[in-house]
Design an enzyme around this catalytic site. Structure first.
Site, PDB file in Angstrom:
ATOM      1  N   CYS A 167       3.535  10.247   4.509  1.00 50.39           N
ATOM      2  CA  CYS A 167       3.160   9.327   3.434  1.00 50.39           C
ATOM      3  C   CYS A 167       4.665   8.271   3.028  1.00 50.39           C
ATOM      4  CB  CYS A 167       2.253   9.810   2.266  1.00 50.39           C
ATOM      5  SG  CYS A 167       2.250   8.592   0.889  1.00 50.39           S
ATOM      6  N   THR A 168       4.203   7.133   2.979  1.00 46.72           N
ATOM      7  CA  THR A 168       5.762   6.170   2.740  1.00 46.72           C
ATOM      8  C   THR A 168       6.321   6.425   1.564  1.00 46.72           C
ATOM      9  OG1 THR A 168       4.192   4.456   2.596  1.00 46.72           O
ATOM     10  CG2 THR A 168       5.294   4.662   4.611  1.00 46.72           C
ATOM     11  N   MET A 210       0.722  -1.311   0.164  1.00 50.86           N
ATOM     12  CA  MET A 210       0.015   0.002  -0.010  1.00 50.86           C
ATOM     13  C   MET A 210       0.842   1.249  -0.063  1.00 50.86           C
ATOM     14  SD  MET A 210      -2.690  -1.290   2.968  1.00 50.86           S
ATOM     15  CE  MET A 210      -1.152  -1.993   3.821  1.00 50.86           C
ATOM     16  N   THR A 260       2.497   1.625   5.807  1.00 49.48           N
ATOM     17  CA  THR A 260       1.826   2.688   5.128  1.00 49.48           C
ATOM     18  C   THR A 260       1.398   3.667   6.336  1.00 49.48           C
ATOM     19  OG1 THR A 260      -0.478   3.428   4.166  1.00 49.48           O
ATOM     20  CG2 THR A 260      -0.317   1.328   4.912  1.00 49.48           C
ATOM     21  N   ASN A 261       1.202   4.837   6.381  1.00 50.09           N
ATOM     22  CA  ASN A 261       0.704   6.108   7.151  1.00 50.09           C
ATOM     23  C   ASN A 261      -0.903   5.893   7.352  1.00 50.09           C
ATOM     24  OD1 ASN A 261       3.109   7.841   8.564  1.00 50.09           O
ATOM     25  ND2 ASN A 261       3.587   7.323   6.286  1.00 50.09           N
ATOM     26  N   THR A 262      -1.352   5.938   6.196  1.00 47.18           N
ATOM     27  CA  THR A 262      -2.833   6.330   6.045  1.00 47.18           C
ATOM     28  C   THR A 262      -3.635   5.273   6.696  1.00 47.18           C
ATOM     29  OG1 THR A 262      -2.633   7.663   4.167  1.00 47.18           O
ATOM     30  CG2 THR A 262      -4.768   6.473   4.390  1.00 47.18           C
TER      31      THR A 262
END
Length: 231
Positions: free
Chosen positions: A197-198, A10, A83-85
């Site tokens: 965000c990665t 992701m 993933t951050n989100t």
């Protein structure tokens, strides 16, 4: 050495960076032919992106929790959501497994605190910049003030992530727009910028700006290495 669990895909672009950074970290610590013990589950991001766009976070949590359980069954002794989100659903995922979840915001905040950063700018997807699951954690748990770009700039940051970076596209024009947004955040008092965000580190590197950048992919990976090698 403990086995690190990676919930990736992701996007796969940033997951590849996780794999590289973790193995480089283990090699730096142990030398020789050492590499990391990793259990990786890479989801089909197209399916997750639809759920994000529809606001079906429960559906996303169910899908990712199933993947997390598979990672634990494969022998992982910790879990990283790459993933951050999708840390929006981290509490649900954490409750679905018995191994510790290493939270990306915690790893980042601990690095900021170590460096005496008290006010930081945050770049990421619209979900990360606008919702409380990430910046609220930094503010409430770590007392770090978080500022984000204005609505127009947030749209630019988000669109570049989904329109370019998750597809592996790195555009000089987009980089310049990001750098202008970073300058605006610095003018508002940000002592540093979280690349929340990665994929953003693919576009913006420290050499392009004097503002300290905190690459969450690298920081998260280093936290995983520390966990895996602790005695």
């Amino acid at each position: 050495m403990k086995t690190i669990g990676l919930l990736g895909g992701m996007s796969w672009e940033s997951t590849a960076n996780y794999y590289k950074a973790i193995n480089e970290g283990v090699k730096a610590e142990l030398g020789g032919f050492h590499s990391a013990r990793i259990a990786l589950y890479s989801v089909d991001f197209a399916e997750i992106e639809v759920l994000q766009r529809q606001g079906d976070w429960q559906g996303a949590a169910v899908a990712l929790s199933g993947a997390a359980r598979a990672i634990e069954s494969a022998g992982a002794e910790c879990l990283l959501i790459c993933t951050n989100t999708m840390h929006k659903v981290a509490p649900v995922i954490a409750s679905a497994i018995s191994i510790p979840l290493l939270h990306i915001a915690d790893a980042t905040a601990e690095r900021l605190k170590r460096d005496n950063i008290t006010k930081v700018g945050l770049l990421g997807t619209a979900f990360t910049m606008e919702q409380a699951f990430y910046k609220g954690r930094l503010e409430q748990k770590y007392e770090i003030e978080v500022i984000v770009p204005d609505s127009i700039q947030r749209g630019i940051v988000h669109d570049v992530i989904y329109g370019e970076l998750v597809k592996g596209q790195v555009n000089d024009v987009s980089r310049q727009r990001y750098l202008e947004i970073i300058e605006d955040l610095q003018a508002q008092g940000a002592q540093a910028i979280i690349l929340g965000c990665t994929e953003i580190a693919m576009l913006v590197e420290q050499k392009y700006t004097t503002v300290p950048l905190y690459d969450t992919t690298q920081i998260h990976s280093e936290a995983a290495v520390a966990f895996a090698l602790e005695k």
